[in-house]
Structure formats: structure tokens, C-alpha cells
Design a protein around this motif. Sequence first.
Motif, PDB file in Angstrom:
ATOM      1  N   THR A  44       0.976  -1.426   0.279  1.00  0.00           N
ATOM      2  CA  THR A  44      -0.345  -0.391   0.177  1.00  0.00           C
ATOM      3  C   THR A  44       1.060   1.105  -0.111  1.00  0.00           C
ATOM      4  O   THR A  44       0.634   1.659   1.119  1.00  0.00           O
ATOM      5  CB  THR A  44      -0.523  -0.225   0.865  1.00  0.00           C
ATOM      6  N   LYS A  45       1.818   1.389  -1.559  1.00  0.00           N
ATOM      7  CA  LYS A  45       2.903   2.526  -1.201  1.00  0.00           C
ATOM      8  C   LYS A  45       1.857   3.688  -1.000  1.00  0.00           C
ATOM      9  O   LYS A  45       2.623   4.514  -1.066  1.00  0.00           O
ATOM     10  CB  LYS A  45       4.142   1.737  -1.431  1.00  0.00           C
ATOM     11  N   PHE A  46       1.029   3.707  -2.626  1.00  0.00           N
ATOM     12  CA  PHE A  46       0.584   4.825  -3.015  1.00  0.00           C
ATOM     13  C   PHE A  46      -0.790   4.301  -3.090  1.00  0.00           C
ATOM     14  O   PHE A  46      -1.436   3.148  -3.509  1.00  0.00           O
ATOM     15  CB  PHE A  46       1.770   5.411  -4.264  1.00  0.00           C
ATOM     16  N   VAL A  47      -2.303   5.297  -3.295  1.00  0.00           N
ATOM     17  CA  VAL A  47      -2.934   5.004  -4.120  1.00  0.00           C
ATOM     18  C   VAL A  47      -3.454   5.981  -5.252  1.00  0.00           C
ATOM     19  O   VAL A  47      -3.440   6.878  -5.553  1.00  0.00           O
ATOM     20  CB  VAL A  47      -5.078   5.428  -2.843  1.00  0.00           C
ATOM     21  N   ALA A  48      -3.853   5.552  -6.878  1.00  0.00           N
ATOM     22  CA  ALA A  48      -3.883   5.617  -7.758  1.00  0.00           C
ATOM     23  C   ALA A  48      -5.572   6.076  -8.104  1.00  0.00           C
ATOM     24  O   ALA A  48      -6.274   4.667  -7.879  1.00  0.00           O
ATOM     25  CB  ALA A  48      -3.231   5.328  -8.785  1.00  0.00           C
ATOM     26  N   LEU A  49      -5.508   6.989  -8.508  1.00  0.00           N
ATOM     27  CA  LEU A  49      -7.292   7.120  -8.909  1.00  0.00           C
ATOM     28  C   LEU A  49      -7.485   7.621 -10.582  1.00  0.00           C
ATOM     29  O   LEU A  49      -7.034   8.668 -10.732  1.00  0.00           O
ATOM     30  CB  LEU A  49      -8.100   8.136  -8.162  1.00  0.00           C
ATOM     31  N   ASN A  50      -8.911   6.634 -11.388  1.00  0.00           N
ATOM     32  CA  ASN A  50      -8.554   7.441 -12.515  1.00  0.00           C
ATOM     33  C   ASN A  50      -9.531   7.666 -13.203  1.00  0.00           C
ATOM     34  O   ASN A  50      -9.711   7.948 -14.384  1.00  0.00           O
ATOM     35  CB  ASN A  50      -8.355   6.217 -13.106  1.00  0.00           C
ATOM     36  N   TYR A  51     -10.177   8.215 -11.938  1.00  0.00           N
ATOM     37  CA  TYR A  51     -12.060   8.105 -12.691  1.00  0.00           C
ATOM     38  C   TYR A  51     -12.074  10.296 -11.365  1.00  0.00           C
ATOM     39  O   TYR A  51     -11.866   9.954 -10.467  1.00  0.00           O
ATOM     40  CB  TYR A  51     -12.936   7.646 -12.358  1.00  0.00           C
ATOM     41  N   ASN A  52     -12.932  10.790 -12.059  1.00  0.00           N
ATOM     42  CA  ASN A  52     -13.034  12.445 -11.557  1.00  0.00           C
ATOM     43  C   ASN A  52     -14.288  12.057 -10.952  1.00  0.00           C
ATOM     44  O   ASN A  52     -14.877  12.423 -11.591  1.00  0.00           O
ATOM     45  CB  ASN A  52     -11.871  12.939 -12.120  1.00  0.00           C
ATOM     46  N   SER A  53     -14.561  11.950  -9.590  1.00  0.00           N
ATOM     47  CA  SER A  53     -16.075  11.859  -8.915  1.00  0.00           C
ATOM     48  C   SER A  53     -16.052  11.754  -8.044  1.00  0.00           C
ATOM     49  O   SER A  53     -15.009  11.650  -7.191  1.00  0.00           O
ATOM     50  CB  SER A  53     -16.944  11.097  -9.697  1.00  0.00           C
ATOM     51  N   PRO A  54     -17.143  12.953  -6.982  1.00  0.00           N
ATOM     52  CA  PRO A  54     -16.711  13.057  -5.358  1.00  0.00           C
ATOM     53  C   PRO A  54     -17.285  11.662  -4.919  1.00  0.00           C
ATOM     54  O   PRO A  54     -16.014  12.078  -4.193  1.00  0.00           O
ATOM     55  CB  PRO A  54     -18.076  14.013  -5.253  1.00  0.00           C
ATOM     56  N   ILE A  55     -17.778  10.418  -5.448  1.00  0.00           N
ATOM     57  CA  ILE A  55     -17.691   8.897  -4.642  1.00  0.00           C
ATOM     58  C   ILE A  55     -16.378   8.664  -4.426  1.00  0.00           C
ATOM     59  O   ILE A  55     -15.858   8.101  -3.979  1.00  0.00           O
ATOM     60  CB  ILE A  55     -18.607   8.451  -5.502  1.00  0.00           C
ATOM     61  N   ALA A  56     -16.006   8.924  -6.185  1.00  0.00           N
ATOM     62  CA  ALA A  56     -14.175   8.103  -6.130  1.00  0.00           C
ATOM     63  C   ALA A  56     -13.239   8.359  -5.759  1.00  0.00           C
ATOM     64  O   ALA A  56     -12.553   8.097  -4.781  1.00  0.00           O
ATOM     65  CB  ALA A  56     -14.431   7.988  -7.540  1.00  0.00           C
ATOM     66  N   THR A  57     -13.608  10.209  -5.601  1.00  0.00           N
ATOM     67  CA  THR A  57     -12.937  10.969  -4.799  1.00  0.00           C
ATOM     68  C   THR A  57     -12.588  10.632  -2.958  1.00  0.00           C
ATOM     69  O   THR A  57     -11.692  10.259  -2.192  1.00  0.00           O
ATOM     70  CB  THR A  57     -12.659  12.335  -4.731  1.00  0.00           C
ATOM     71  N   ASN A  58     -13.893  10.064  -2.338  1.00  0.00           N
ATOM     72  CA  ASN A  58     -14.512  10.072  -1.289  1.00  0.00           C
ATOM     73  C   ASN A  58     -13.020   7.820  -0.690  1.00  0.00           C
ATOM     74  O   ASN A  58     -12.519   7.757  -0.219  1.00  0.00           O
ATOM     75  CB  ASN A  58     -15.496  10.244  -0.908  1.00  0.00           C
ATOM     76  N   ALA A  59     -13.653   7.291  -1.542  1.00  0.00           N
ATOM     77  CA  ALA A  59     -12.795   6.558  -1.700  1.00  0.00           C
ATOM     78  C   ALA A  59     -11.256   6.575  -1.337  1.00  0.00           C
ATOM     79  O   ALA A  59     -10.661   5.395  -1.127  1.00  0.00           O
ATOM     80  CB  ALA A  59     -13.109   5.203  -2.672  1.00  0.00           C
ATOM     81  N   ALA A  60     -10.704   7.206  -2.317  1.00  0.00           N
ATOM     82  CA  ALA A  60      -9.445   7.644  -2.452  1.00  0.00           C
ATOM     83  C   ALA A  60      -8.811   7.929  -1.216  1.00  0.00           C
ATOM     84  O   ALA A  60      -8.260   7.597  -0.160  1.00  0.00           O
ATOM     85  CB  ALA A  60      -8.699   8.568  -3.615  1.00  0.00           C
ATOM     86  N   ASN A  61      -9.840   8.618  -0.836  1.00  0.00           N
ATOM     87  CA  ASN A  61      -9.193   9.277   0.637  1.00  0.00           C
ATOM     88  C   ASN A  61      -9.361   8.560   1.537  1.00  0.00           C
ATOM     89  O   ASN A  61      -8.546   9.034   2.855  1.00  0.00           O
ATOM     90  CB  ASN A  61     -10.153  10.444   0.893  1.00  0.00           C
ATOM     91  N   GLU A  62     -10.098   7.656   1.552  1.00  0.00           N
ATOM     92  CA  GLU A  62     -11.042   6.953   2.928  1.00  0.00           C
ATOM     93  C   GLU A  62      -9.279   5.877   2.924  1.00  0.00           C
ATOM     94  O   GLU A  62      -8.793   5.769   4.221  1.00  0.00           O
ATOM     95  CB  GLU A  62     -12.261   5.898   2.744  1.00  0.00           C
ATOM     96  N   LEU A  63      -9.364   5.457   1.702  1.00  0.00           N
ATOM     97  CA  LEU A  63      -8.005   4.992   1.710  1.00  0.00           C
ATOM     98  C   LEU A  63      -6.484   4.959   2.455  1.00  0.00           C
ATOM     99  O   LEU A  63      -6.397   5.243   3.257  1.00  0.00           O
ATOM    100  CB  LEU A  63      -7.872   4.440   0.755  1.00  0.00           C
ATOM    101  N   LYS A  64      -6.252   6.568   1.458  1.00  0.00           N
ATOM    102  CA  LYS A  64      -5.259   7.450   2.398  1.00  0.00           C
ATOM    103  C   LYS A  64      -5.146   7.747   4.331  1.00  0.00           C
ATOM    104  O   LYS A  64      -4.592   7.296   4.876  1.00  0.00           O
ATOM    105  CB  LYS A  64      -5.238   9.032   1.919  1.00  0.00           C
ATOM    106  N   ILE A  65      -6.376   8.038   4.244  1.00  0.00           N
ATOM    107  CA  ILE A  65      -7.227   7.946   5.860  1.00  0.00           C
ATOM    108  C   ILE A  65      -6.475   6.834   6.432  1.00  0.00           C
ATOM    109  O   ILE A  65      -5.899   6.428   7.771  1.00  0.00           O
ATOM    110  CB  ILE A  65      -7.987   8.654   6.085  1.00  0.00           C
ATOM    111  N   GLY A  66      -6.875   5.219   6.120  1.00  0.00           N
ATOM    112  CA  GLY A  66      -7.670   4.383   6.871  1.00  0.00           C
ATOM    113  C   GLY A  66      -5.584   3.598   6.793  1.00  0.00           C
ATOM    114  O   GLY A  66      -5.404   3.267   8.011  1.00  0.00           O
ATOM    115  N   PHE A  67      -4.997   3.988   5.613  1.00  0.00           N
ATOM    116  CA  PHE A  67      -3.784   3.168   5.810  1.00  0.00           C
ATOM    117  C   PHE A  67      -2.744   3.825   6.499  1.00  0.00           C
ATOM    118  O   PHE A  67      -2.008   3.644   7.293  1.00  0.00           O
ATOM    119  CB  PHE A  67      -3.091   3.428   4.186  1.00  0.00           C
ATOM    120  N   GLU A  68      -2.878   5.252   6.670  1.00  0.00           N
ATOM    121  CA  GLU A  68      -2.080   6.234   7.744  1.00  0.00           C
ATOM    122  C   GLU A  68      -2.278   5.057   9.278  1.00  0.00           C
ATOM    123  O   GLU A  68      -1.190   6.163  10.342  1.00  0.00           O
ATOM    124  CB  GLU A  68      -2.208   7.499   7.664  1.00  0.00           C
ATOM    125  N   GLY A  69      -3.539   5.907   9.572  1.00  0.00           N
ATOM    126  CA  GLY A  69      -4.272   5.823  10.663  1.00  0.00           C
ATOM    127  C   GLY A  69      -3.231   3.905  10.962  1.00  0.00           C
ATOM    128  O   GLY A  69      -3.259   3.605  12.376  1.00  0.00           O
TER     129      GLY A  69
END
Length: 702
Positions: A44-69
Motif C-alpha cells: 500500500t505504498k500509494f493510491v492511484a485514482l483514474n476517475y474524477n467524481s466526488p464518490i471516487a475521490t472519497n474512496a481514495a481519501n478513505e484509503l489514504k486516511i485508513g492506511f495512515e491510521g
Amino acid sequence: MFKKLAIFFLFISFASIADDGSRLWLKYDLLKDPKQREAYINLTKFVALNYNSPIATNAANELKIGFEGLLGKKIPVVQNWTGKTGGIILEVNTTGISVQHLVDDGFAIQQQKGNIFITAKTPSGVLYGAFELLRYIQTAKDLNKISVVSNPKVKIRMLNHWDNANGTVERGYAGSSMWKWTELPFRIDPRYIQYARANASIGINAASINNVNASSRFLTAEYLEKIKAVADILRPYGIRVFISVNFRSPRTLGGLKTSDPLDAEVRKWWNDKTKEIHEYIPDFGGFLVKANSEGEPGPQDYGRTHADGANMLAEAMRPYSGIVIWRAFVYNADPKGDRFKEAYEQFKPLDGTFDPKVIVQVKNGPIDFMPREPFHPMFGAFPKTTLGMEFQITQEYLGQSTHLTYLAPMFKECLDTDTYAKGKGSTVAKVIDGSLDSHQNSLMAGVANTGSDINWTGHPFNQANWYAFGRLAWNHTLSSEEIASEWIVMTLTKNSVSQEKIKNIMLKSLPVYISYTYPLGTAHMMGEGHHYGPEPWLAKSGRPDWTSVYYHRADSIGLGFDRTGKVSNALSLYHPEVQKLWGNADQCPLDYLLWFHHVAWDKKLSTGRTLWNELCVRYYGGVEEVKKLQTVWESMKTEIDDETFENVKGRLKIQEKEALWWRDACILYFINYARMPIPSPLAAPTRSLDEVKKLVEIYHLR
């Protein structure tokens, strides 16, 4: 504003030291095992997102926050990942092999070329996949060679909030309403975001936000502006808003002389109102309706049918993607009738007459969310109508917020029961997911148990029922044990020994509760109005089917409601195989015995004991089991957060006291009919029936 609120809320969540339960199962605390963390970090060294939408962005942010915690390391979110390995790739892809087995909201998680891909046809699917990956890490599963394909069994997975405009919650036991209507739309409570995250994490994608005993006020411009603000918060988490409506609204709001669903002006009023709602909420989910039930207005007031009313609203929804959910909880006050049959008899002639946009929402049992009921006879008997399931997560008849009662086994018992509608294997679950009768739409709704309490649900263990409902709405093949294990490790403890102890407490809790309240198929003996505590002697009320004696039918001969034909022929509503299972008192499973049979006090049961002795053993045994639950909980003091431990400990003491209350009330009342001694070695209650009745009087004074 939305991003600032999210950052603020997440900051205060992770900054908290004491575990007050506010984070629910979304606890991204640092994993203690360094080797385990390192193994996950490498993947889990990075999260990559290929789609621009509020829901997909939340998915990426949730992974980022979860991994960091969880892993204690900042994880970047990137867009260009070509040539990189060791990351999580989020893909919204409508074509190709990777999505050919996926439905909308479904997702696949697979390891390819050194990365983990979360792939879905929709942004919502990617969000659900992100939460699934986090659940893997929270529950310490191996990510190497991960391969998951997950599609929701049910399309609409909904919470029904019985919340009122004045902040009260009908059948709410966790504080006032979480919706702060007086503050909306100008102030957005950060808890709305946590609510949305929690629901998305278990696949819930819809919420009806007001009481089914609806106020027309929710359809005014004043409230549509407020509801729009809520919908704007929930939308980026894949949740659509529904509104419960009062059928009389054309008169109360529109000034019309009638609300007759066949009246042209009434139809126009609903068409115009529906258009107005969509101007505020373009993705409006639809209407939820309680009509001609418990005094609520409906089409029968005008000589029309439930289908007439539902189809009128479906016509108004036709230009839009939303639907109409019409509740089947209807019954007449007939002292000679059987409430068990009412919904079936009113709706059966209408099978096949409902608009395709209509789902008829049916409670799991035919009476009213009792701790154990036979499955509703409508399931398996309406092949031409889309039926949705209505469970109750809030514990109206299950100890409310003082008794520990894990409800997944109750949900599963209903879902897994065979209706035999099309032969063996025609389970209730297959009816409501649409697969049995090839219905395109499907619904599972749960009456919510959320409130303003800091831990959302009052009793800490009530969180597990919210969690279990969502998991089963997504996948009803999951077991109660699997769901309990997930929730425990995500919410309470990482200690494996304690996890097993807690799981055993949870799995025992429902049968224990039933044993000291409603053993052997007794039902509806709770206190009048507040539905708390025992009142088996209740004989007078606003209507006969609100009394206890209507249901238990105790007399000098025996106990129970004969539904095999002598008093009611309700058993005949089921398919022959079910009738055979429940129709013979000598063979009927004891858990359903008194639902269908009036049994003599001295009749010997399959346990070798008489009915009276078996009742006594179960009432007394239930009290003793609550004591044992306390002992087990006490043994985990060093493994559970202090605040949670003391909270549950105190409530278990209340539960013991009230289990004794139930036992004494029922034993002392029924013994006057049975006229048999309490079997040895059980000791007689130390208080009289009159003393127990005074407890109910005191409760009414609260």
C-alpha cells in the motif's frame, strides 16, 4: 465547505484518546504488530485514482486516511501510476473482462502486476471496494494474492429513520434525532459525514430521513431546502435520500378538498410536488408511505385500494429514477379476527396490479417486530409484486437500549427460512432479492437505531445490529458468526481470546432474551405504549390487538393462539410444506409452538417436560444466563477500553434486574391459570403479582 468539515471531523476522531464509541467500526488505530504493518505497507505504498467524481475521490481519501491510521505512514494519492508497483489502483471501468461479472455497486479486488486493483462499473462500487480492502486490514487478513468479486444481493439497502421534525425519534433509544432540523441548511453537523461513511462502509445506499407517521411539513419548501442540504452530504458516499409522506398532503398543503388518488387535481398536485422535489434533489430516491395503518390516512379513505394510492405516486415518479415504497403494515381492530392475517388478506387480491416502480415493504413477521416471529406469509405468495423486507434494527421489543441483544441471528432466521413457494429452496432471502420471481428491483430496509448519543446507538452492542443489517443487505449468505467476528475485531478488541468470548456473548444474547421474555412462541406481552417491560395481564386498550390477552389466550386449559383453524386459519396462508412443519402441535418446533397452537398446561413436550414446567425452566434459565453473561464480560476488563467496559457492565446489571422483572411478572400471572406448582428446584418469586404490577405503574409515571 464539505472538505473542511470532513478534515475537521476526522481530526477530532483520531485525536480522541478515550474510546467513546463515536467512531463505530471505522477505527483506524495503529496496528500493534510491526511485522504485520510492514507487510501491509509493502502493498500500500500509494493510491492511484483514474476517475474524477466526488464518490471516487472519497474512496481514495478513505484509503489514504485508513492506511495512515492503521499503518502509521502517509500514503500519497496519485493519478499517474504507470510503472509503479506496490499500490492500490482504483478503476471505474464500464467495459472489459475485469467488470463483466459485476453489477452496479459491485466491485472486484485483485492483485495484478505488483499492484492491487479495485475495479467497478460505478464510483459507488469503487467506494465499497475501498472499504472492503480496509476491512481486510482491520481484520488482519492476508492481502497477498487477494481475489474478491462482490456484488450486492439487494439493490436498495436502506435505513428507515422514524425521526420527527421536533427532534424526537419514535422508537428511538439513543437520544434525540441526529437530524438537526432547526440548524439546517445553514449549519451542517459533522456527524452527518461520519454517518455517511459508516453506512457506505457496509453498503447502505439509501436513507428515508423522517418518520413513516409522516408530517406534511417535510414536503414544504422550508424543509425541502433542509433535506437538500442532507442529500448533498450523503450523495458523495453513494446514499440517496427518500422522504416519508403523509397521504393527506394534497389537502393539508395544497388546499384541495380531497386526497383521492383517482382525482385529477390530486394526481396533478403530486406530479407538481415531485417535480419540485427534484429541483432540490435531482437524484431523489423516492417516497416511503404508511397508509391506512394505525390511523394514518390513505386511499381506503376514498374507497380506493393500496395499489391505487401507490400507482398514483409511481405515475408522479415516472419521469425520474426514483421509486415508491408502500408499507404493508396494515391491520383492522377486530376482536374476533387475527391481526396475523390482515396484511395478506388486504394485499393478496392486488398481486400483479402494482406499477413496476412500486415496492411493497413487508415486515419480517406478521405481527410487529416481535423477538421471534414466523416469517410473514406474504413472502412467497406474491409472485407478481416486488416485495421488500423491513427489519427493525432499533430494539423496540428487544430491551431497547438496556439489554444486550445481537440481532443478526434473528435477521438470518427469517432470511434463511424456506417458503416452498417454488419448491424446496425458495427462501425468504430469494423472495426479497428478486431472484425467486425474476424481479428487477429489490429492497431491504431497517428501522434505524441511531440518535444523538455520542456512540450513536445507546448500548455499545447495538452498533453491531446496524453493522449486521448493512452486511446482510449486501450479502445475506454471510453468517451471524462471521459478522460478529468482523465487528468485534474492528470495534472492541484485537485479542483473540476476548474476541471468542464476546462472540459467544453475542450469539447467546438473542435466545437468552427470548427465554426470559417470550419463550415457546409467546408474543406481544410488553408494557402498553412504551413497549418496555412485561404486562401480560393487559386486557384493555385503544384496540383489542394492542392488548396482551389477545395474543397469549391464557385460560384454565392452556396457553397460545390456535391458528390451525379452530380460532384462526392463519396457518393456511402458508404453502403446504410449511403448514406441515408448523401444523402439528406434537411436531411443531418449540420456538413457534404457541404462535400456532393452544397447548394444555400439562401437555408433555419434546423436552420431556410439561408446557408449564418448560415455561418455568426457560423463564428462570434466562435470568441465570444473564448472570453468566456478566461474569464473562467481567473477565475481559483488562482487554476492553474502560469507558466501553463500564458502559456495558452497567447495562448488563440493568438487564439482570429486568430479566427478573419479566420472569416474575409472567410466572406469577400465568400460574393463576395453570394452577400448577413451580417445578423443583426452582424457587418461587419473592414478590407478589400486585407488587410486580406496581412496577409497571411506576414506569408509566416516568
